[in-house]
Write an enzyme that holds these catalytic residues in place. Structure first.
Site, mmCIF file in Angstrom:
data_model
loop_
_atom_site.group_PDB
_atom_site.id
_atom_site.type_symbol
_atom_site.label_atom_id
_atom_site.label_comp_id
_atom_site.label_asym_id
_atom_site.label_seq_id
_atom_site.Cartn_x
_atom_site.Cartn_y
_atom_site.Cartn_z
ATOM 1 N N HIS A 155 0.823 -1.221 0.000
ATOM 2 C CA HIS A 155 0.000 0.000 0.000
ATOM 3 C C HIS A 155 0.856 1.269 0.000
ATOM 4 O O HIS A 155 0.433 2.322 0.498
ATOM 5 C CB HIS A 155 -0.956 0.031 1.215
ATOM 6 N N SER A 276 14.639 20.261 -17.201
ATOM 7 C CA SER A 276 13.481 21.125 -17.399
ATOM 8 C C SER A 276 13.888 22.349 -18.208
ATOM 9 O O SER A 276 15.003 22.858 -18.065
ATOM 10 C CB SER A 276 12.917 21.575 -16.051
ATOM 11 N N LYS A 282 16.240 20.583 -12.203
ATOM 12 C CA LYS A 282 15.485 19.342 -12.363
ATOM 13 C C LYS A 282 16.299 18.246 -13.034
ATOM 14 O O LYS A 282 17.086 18.479 -13.935
ATOM 15 C CB LYS A 282 14.216 19.590 -13.191
#
Length: 466
Positions: A155, A276, A282
């Protein structure tokens, strides 16, 4: 130049011609169509429909045509309806009327079914090599992290410690199943439709079994109507590629998580990451994201072919022209995705210290406490309840499991004693898991050896001549 039209006085309309043409995508079958033509020419000669001299000329012309196709000297034109039309035009240009004899005893219906089987069988082996390369990259990384602790999850919550090598090999196992599915698919696909004609076979004394053997099939089709109408092999191939796409997508999703700032488990090599256009800092896992996105395309191809097939009466219907583009697209897509993913996995750096630090977080050793109590004779139902109370005690006080005092342990349950601390380390939790298929280092090393053997077998299947 059409392969039909004798009973028509006019046409076809331009709109019909534009809709009907397929040579812009089925031209990639040309080499396989020529291989089928050579095998068919030989059985025509065996049947006395070609003289030895005609057969020799026919085979020489087909070899020349194959070379011209490969070099680009001969190409399909917009006026060619399909690959079969284009190649017959090429043969007629070389042989004149003799080229027209090759069409005896066969139809585009059994030709295209044969061509597509040949093409997919060849390319399934190339696909298998790409899958094996990716599985090999994962396996090599796993070999470096047989004992590296990591926080196993359910989960997307910390669950129990695992080794990162075990986690990586968990992505190899579905790839091994994909390889096995390809081999199993190939066994069913190794049936030659050539000789079925349009649907009813031929009154000419042909030899479908000889053709099948020459083209590398294991047998000829048992039923001529099924031979030309069957596209199970396309649908099944697309299922294999779609499921492979799902497996690649799941791997891609995990890499996206692992490389995020929140996880920080993996650093991608600059060659396999992007930046980016506005944010200089990034470093994006675009390969992983594209692999995730391409899965929808692969699933869509499967759905398209199944939908096309579901209402077709026997035998051949022109709807079947829609079988090839999804299959070609699946192969083209995976030809791009697999090498990129393989390079990304092979060159990524695993941050072992970050993984090890994260492994015990979130009370992931709680199951060790429950198992400790079981070994003392406590029923697991009760052990689970006691361990739950221990976790609640720690959560309320900001403690880790091993930090609970002796008196507090006894207060939570008389079954708890200081000896429980012996199991409250990641290393002990991993070392305790020795059963086959589990996450302990010894079991992972055994799994690693088995995986390497299976990959060697898959590569041998994919390259039988090497």
């Amino acid at each position: 130049m059409k392969l039909w039209g004798g009973r028509f006085e006019g046409g076809p309309a331009e709109a019909l011609a534009r809709l009907s043409v397929s040579v812009h995508f089925d031209w990639r079958l040309a080499a396989y169509d020529i291989a089928g033509s050579k095998a068919h020419a030989k059985v025509l000669a065996d049947a006395g429909l070609l003289t030895p001299e005609e057969l020799s000329r026919m085979l020489a012309a087909l070899d020349e045509l194959a070379a011209d196709v490969e070099s680009g000297a001969f190409q399909a034109t917009p006026a060619d309806e399909d690959v079969h039309t284009a190649l017959e035009r090429g043969l007629l240009e070389k042989l004149g009327p003799l080229g027209g004899k090759l069409r005896a005893g066969r139809s585009r219906n059994d030709q295209v079914a044969t061509d597509l089987r040949l093409y997919l069988r060849d390319h399934a082996r190339l696909l298998a090599l790409g899958i094996a390369d990716l599985a090999g990259a994962l396996t090599e990384q796993a070999g470096q992290h047989v004992a590296t602790p990591a926080p196993g999850m359910t989960h997307v919550q910390h669950a129990q410690p695992v080794t990162f090598g075990h986690w990586l090999l968990a992505h190899v196992q579905p790839l091994l199943r994909d390889l096995d599915r390809l081999r199993d698919w190939d066994r069913r696909t190794a049936v030659s439709p050539l000789g079925a004609g349009a649907l009813a076979g031929s009154s000419l004394p042909l030899d479908p079994e000889r053709v099948a053997k020459e083209l590398g099939f294991t047998s000829s089709a048992a039923n001529s109507m099924d031979a030309v109408s069957d596209r199970d092999f396309v649908a099944e191939f697309l299922f294999v590629t779609a499921l492979l796409g799902v497996h690649l997508s799941r791997l891609g999703e995990e890499v996206v998580l692992w490389t995020s700032q929140e996880f920080g488990w993996v650093e991608l090599d600059d060659a396999f990451a992007t930046g980016s256009s506005i944010m200089p800092q990034k470093k994006n896992a675009d390969i992983a994201e594209l692999a995730r996105g391409k899965a929808g395309r692969l699933i869509g191809g499967l759905v398209a072919v199944l939908t096309m097939l579901k209402g077709l009466p026997l035998t051949y219907d022109r709807d079947m022209q829609e079988d090839k583009e999804p299959a070609f697209d699946a192969l083209d897509t995976l030809e791009l995705v697999l090498p990129a993913l393989t390079g990304m996995i092979a060159t990524m750096t695993v941050k072992t210290e970050v993984l090890a630090k994260a492994a015990p977080i979130g009370f992931s050793l709680a199951t060790e406490v429950a198992d400790y109590l079981v070994r003392k004779g406590v029923a697991f139902r009760d052990a689970h309840e006691i361990t739950g109370r221990l976790v609640a005690f720690c959560a309320a006080r900001g403690l880790e499991l091993h930090e609970v005092g002796d008196d507090d342990l006894v207060a939570i349950s008389a079954e708890l004693d200081p000896g429980v601390r012996e199991v409250l380390s990641v290393d002990s939790a991993l070392a305790a898991r020795k059963t086959p298929g589990s996450t302990g280092p010894l079991a992972v090393a055994e799994q690693l050896a088995n995986v390497e053997r299976e990959l060697a077998g898959a590569r041998q299947w994919a390259t039988p001549d090497q």
